[in-house]
Design an enzyme around this catalytic site. Structure first.
Site, PDB file in Angstrom:
ATOM      1  N   ASP A   1      16.193   7.275   4.043  1.00 15.65           N
ATOM      2  CA  ASP A   1      14.840   7.368   3.490  1.00 15.65           C
ATOM      3  C   ASP A   1      14.825   7.024   2.005  1.00 15.65           C
ATOM      4  O   ASP A   1      13.821   6.540   1.484  1.00 15.65           O
ATOM      5  CB  ASP A   1      14.293   8.795   3.657  1.00 15.65           C
TER       6      ASP A   1
ATOM      7  N   GLU B   1       2.906 -35.974  29.656  1.00  9.30           N
ATOM      8  CA  GLU B   1       1.932 -34.946  29.271  1.00  9.30           C
ATOM      9  C   GLU B   1       0.536 -35.542  29.106  1.00  9.30           C
ATOM     10  O   GLU B   1      -0.393 -34.829  28.713  1.00  9.30           O
ATOM     11  CB  GLU B   1       2.379 -34.234  27.982  1.00  9.30           C
TER      12      GLU B   1
ATOM     13  N   TYR C   1       0.841  -1.189   0.000  1.00 10.71           N
ATOM     14  CA  TYR C   1       0.000   0.000   0.000  1.00 10.71           C
ATOM     15  C   TYR C   1       0.878   1.241   0.000  1.00 10.71           C
ATOM     16  O   TYR C   1       1.802   1.362   0.815  1.00 10.71           O
ATOM     17  CB  TYR C   1      -0.931   0.035   1.225  1.00 10.71           C
TER      18      TYR C   1
ATOM     19  N   HIS D   1       7.129  15.569   7.773  1.00 11.22           N
ATOM     20  CA  HIS D   1       6.317  14.423   7.337  1.00 11.22           C
ATOM     21  C   HIS D   1       4.835  14.617   7.639  1.00 11.22           C
ATOM     22  O   HIS D   1       3.977  14.328   6.817  1.00 11.22           O
ATOM     23  CB  HIS D   1       6.797  13.127   8.001  1.00 11.22           C
TER      24      HIS D   1
ATOM     25  N   ASN E   1      -2.107   6.617   6.542  1.00  7.09           N
ATOM     26  CA  ASN E   1      -2.659   7.473   7.597  1.00  7.09           C
ATOM     27  C   ASN E   1      -3.360   6.606   8.650  1.00  7.09           C
ATOM     28  O   ASN E   1      -3.311   5.372   8.590  1.00  7.09           O
ATOM     29  CB  ASN E   1      -3.617   8.507   7.001  1.00  7.09           C
TER      30      ASN E   1
ATOM     31  N   SER F   1       5.632   9.026  12.125  1.00 10.10           N
ATOM     32  CA  SER F   1       7.082   8.914  11.974  1.00 10.10           C
ATOM     33  C   SER F   1       7.806   9.703  13.067  1.00 10.10           C
ATOM     34  O   SER F   1       7.265  10.662  13.612  1.00 10.10           O
ATOM     35  CB  SER F   1       7.465   9.433  10.599  1.00 10.10           C
TER      36      SER F   1
ATOM     37  N   GLU G   1      12.167   5.248  16.010  1.00 10.22           N
ATOM     38  CA  GLU G   1      12.151   4.688  14.652  1.00 10.22           C
ATOM     39  C   GLU G   1      13.491   4.999  13.964  1.00 10.22           C
ATOM     40  O   GLU G   1      14.164   4.122  13.471  1.00 10.22           O
ATOM     41  CB  GLU G   1      10.994   5.323  13.872  1.00 10.22           C
ATOM     42  N   HIS G   2      13.847   6.279  13.931  1.00 13.38           N
ATOM     43  CA  HIS G   2      15.125   6.711  13.377  1.00 13.38           C
ATOM     44  C   HIS G   2      15.981   7.260  14.519  1.00 13.38           C
ATOM     45  O   HIS G   2      15.490   8.008  15.355  1.00 13.38           O
ATOM     46  CB  HIS G   2      14.947   7.839  12.362  1.00 13.38           C
TER      47      HIS G   2
ATOM     48  N   GLN H   1      12.360  15.332   9.473  1.00 11.84           N
ATOM     49  CA  GLN H   1      11.373  14.443  10.071  1.00 11.84           C
ATOM     50  C   GLN H   1      10.062  15.187  10.335  1.00 11.84           C
ATOM     51  O   GLN H   1       8.965  14.679  10.089  1.00 11.84           O
ATOM     52  CB  GLN H   1      11.930  13.862  11.375  1.00 11.84           C
TER      53      GLN H   1
ATOM     54  N   GLN I   1     -10.525   1.035   1.783  1.00  5.70           N
ATOM     55  CA  GLN I   1     -11.015   0.138   0.725  1.00  5.70           C
ATOM     56  C   GLN I   1      -9.879  -0.640   0.051  1.00  5.70           C
ATOM     57  O   GLN I   1     -10.076  -1.772  -0.392  1.00  5.70           O
ATOM     58  CB  GLN I   1     -11.904   0.877  -0.284  1.00  5.70           C
TER      59      GLN I   1
ATOM     60  N   HIS J   1       0.420 -39.843  21.181  1.00  2.49           N
ATOM     61  CA  HIS J   1       1.744 -39.363  20.788  1.00  2.49           C
ATOM     62  C   HIS J   1       2.791 -40.432  21.107  1.00  2.49           C
ATOM     63  O   HIS J   1       3.717 -40.651  20.334  1.00  2.49           O
ATOM     64  CB  HIS J   1       2.098 -38.075  21.550  1.00  2.49           C
TER      65      HIS J   1
END
Lengths: 427, 427
Positions: A356, A410, A124, A258, A209, A233, A322-323, A255, A186, A415
């Protein structure tokens, strides 16, 4: 920008708090759209595309003509830049290939592990304020290297029903097998359930988003996996007096542009540097086309003065950025000590934008503290591991009696029987 | 047992359908218990332990005295068997260690990848009809090898507030750092949110009934990761006339005794073998202590005759079995062709119970078709990958201009600036 000087350990959780999102009301919307897509397929997808993207599409699928046209619209320079990035990303991700791992754990007991590509993956790519074609490189290149058979891309159309040509060019270049003009909830629904046109995939990757994020999270209820849970981010810079205040400010701002919910943090043992970076941010901010966004993000952000490098490292691992940029005379201390981070950038000439786009590492990374338990996207994200075992007569003689005992303890008699039958025949 | 002869391709989805579970009503219960644990901590956990497990505990945590006592109750033989299993599991999982991976993608652009242990992990081991101490070996051994600092175990107490000694012995042996007498939804909640006694963990592993499964799924909304979504256990055997019908039947039954919702499938090109296995199942079933459970599971299960090995392989990859046994003259065809399976068992002397206990492979595997996109638990499940990059002056000169172009094309001026500032200084 908020300066915080020598905070007490007890205040860390408050200081390191991330901007939060509310998802409860989004969930209901997602569930409703998912239900409709499950029942009505393409028709439901087209309906929501008209509603959210403002365009009525005849065909959800991008045609080969559109792809060919797109290629003509991209300048030769941009094509070269994309190819340079592709070469580096390919080199780094191809190096991640592993071979079959084989061990004889006991005489006659061979065990091995092999990785196989996930057959069908969905990518995506958001539309919105910037056409993030670089994310296609970051996802389609490792998918192709892994050997995924179907690589499906969904991305929202503009009001004229078109996709940004750079997105189409990158998708074609990196081996995406089908492209659809579908965005948001969707898109995630279509790839989760499949429609007349869109294939059902096994795993969905990519940024988005908060609607896309919640849709991906809910998709996991329906037999699909996702790359990782996502949040806004974020960047944390550790810098001392060996750093260049202008560079640090430029990284923090890259950053911040973004999104208004991006978070940037600087940690330092130098109050002088904190002041200098703060001034630089004010200056550089004025020039940015996305000033309004960056301004908002800077409001959520912090410059934190700490007493020592030890304290800095603890705080950074507690946050799990993250970074993570390290500009320090003592960089090895941080490189070796970092436990929780997505991607790490070392030294004055390693801006976050390098990762990036073009250094070769992946930019799909765990946000929101998920670096504590998730990896960024890498070659293995597109594969799964199968284990194998083959036991000889000698092997089952060796380990069979232990299996009988364990199964009996067990309370699993069947088994045990499976082994006993074989051992009896071998007696 | 249901025999299905030469089904048409169009009927595969129906034939390969798994027994389904309804989760909607469980979700509400989970949400309520989670909310209470978040607010009331230990008190809420103790309340639900009394309600669901019928025991009022003074202390949720298992004491060192209890662990020491447990060790005395385990026979020397069982201890040896557990140690044999441990040695094999350790050998196979230790071999999965990888070293730092480093690539210079462009002159002056160094990228590398390192794995770090997840600091805090939680293991869940069910109580119920069988004390599954073997799952502790499968989870705690790789957690320890990975280097996890905190390895927390939750398992439900019996009505006397006790834990099965084999569970305590295995936990101590394999390096679990804290053991709690907490089961079900409240165990997952306690490890997700943390309480006065139970540490909050970053990732939760382990099997469980449908309550635990739904609780784990919902826990992922709260910053915790899980090993994989779980469903009932399952086995698919491909066997031809080279197979031993009694062995095949014993393997199918060992899977069937797990639970009434277990699913076992046999696929074969030999109708003769199908009939022989069917008869063997009837015979062996009579002797089983867990006959009632196995009987029910067998009702959900199928013996499927197919026209060719090609068709068999396609059907198997479409199903994606958790456990896959191959007893075929042509075993290489299946070993090489399998794409979707959790763990594969090859030949007449490799019963599934070998992998369940002692061959060395992990028995925590993707069920419900999740083998299409998930790996079974392995060493990497307890680690995450961090990427690093360090760029020299030469390196940023090489890739900087491409980054400027790419950032500009995405409309991200601040990303470009971060590079331009540096390039200008280097001119």
């Amino acid at each position: 920008m908020n300066k915080i000087l020598n905070p007490a350990r007890a205040d860390w959780p408050e200081i390191l708090k991330r901007p939060t999102q509310t998802v409860a009301d989004i969930e209901q919307t997602v569930n409703q759209i998912f239900d409709e897509i499950r029942i009505k397929g393409n028709a439901a997808v087209a309906k929501y595309t008209e509603l959210f993207d403002g365009t009525k599409l005849e065909d959800l699928k991008v045609s080969q003509t559109e792809v060919t046209e797109a290629e003509k619209q991209i300048s030769a320079e941009l094509k070269s830049a994309i190819k340079l990035a592709k070469a580096n990303i390919e080199k780094f991700h191809a190096a991640q290939k592993t071979s079959k791992l084989s061990v004889e754990t006991t005489n006659g007991v061979s065990c091995w592990q092999e990785k196989k590509a996930i057959q069908k993956v969905g990518l995506y790519i958001p539309g919105g304020t910037a056409p993030l074609f670089s994310s296609i490189l970051m996802l389609a290149i490792p998918a192709r290297l892994a050997g995924c058979e179907e690589i499906v891309l969904c991305t929202p159309p503009d009001k004229q029903g078109r996709i940004n040509p750079a997105i189409l060019y990158a998708a074609e270049l990196c081996g995406v097998t089908q492209i659809f003009k579908i965005g948001g909830i969707q898109a995630i629904g279509a790839m989760t359930f499949g429609t007349e046109d869109v294939p059902q995939v096994y795993k969905i990757f990519g940024p988005g988003n908060q609607f896309v994020t919640v849709a991906k999270q809910l998709a996991t209820k329906y037999q699909v996996a996702i790359d990782m849970p996502a949040g806004p981010s974020e960047l944390l810079v550790y810098a001392d007096d060996s750093a260049n205040a202008a560079y640090v400010a430029s990284d923090l701002l890259s950053q911040a542009e973004h999104g208004i919910d991006s978070q940037v943090i600087m940690v330092s043992t130098s109050e002088k540097l904190i002041d200098a970076v703060s001034d630089e941010i004010e200056n550089q901010l004025q020039e940015l086309p996305r000033k309004a966004i960056a301004d908002k993000a800077i409001e959520n952000s912090r410059l934190i003065l700490v007493n020592s490098e030890e304290e800095a490292l603890k705080l950074i691992n507690e946050y799990g950025p993250e970074h993570f940029i390290i500009c320090s005379e003592n960089e090895d201390y941080f490189v070796q000590g970092v436990i929780n981070a997505g991607s790490v950038f070392i030294g004055n000439y390693t801006p976050e934008s390098a990762g990036d786009y073009a250094s070769g590492t992946n930019h799909t990374l765990p946000t929101n503290g998920y670096a504590k338990q998730y990896s960024g996207v890498n070659l293995d994200s597109f594969m799964k591991t199968i284990t194998f075992q083959k036991i000889s007569e000698e092997g089952i003689r060796e380990i069979g009696p232990a299996i009988e005992l364990l199964a009996e303890a067990e309370g699993l008699q069947a088994h045990k029987n499976a082994v006993s039958l074989r051992l009896n025949d071998l007696r």
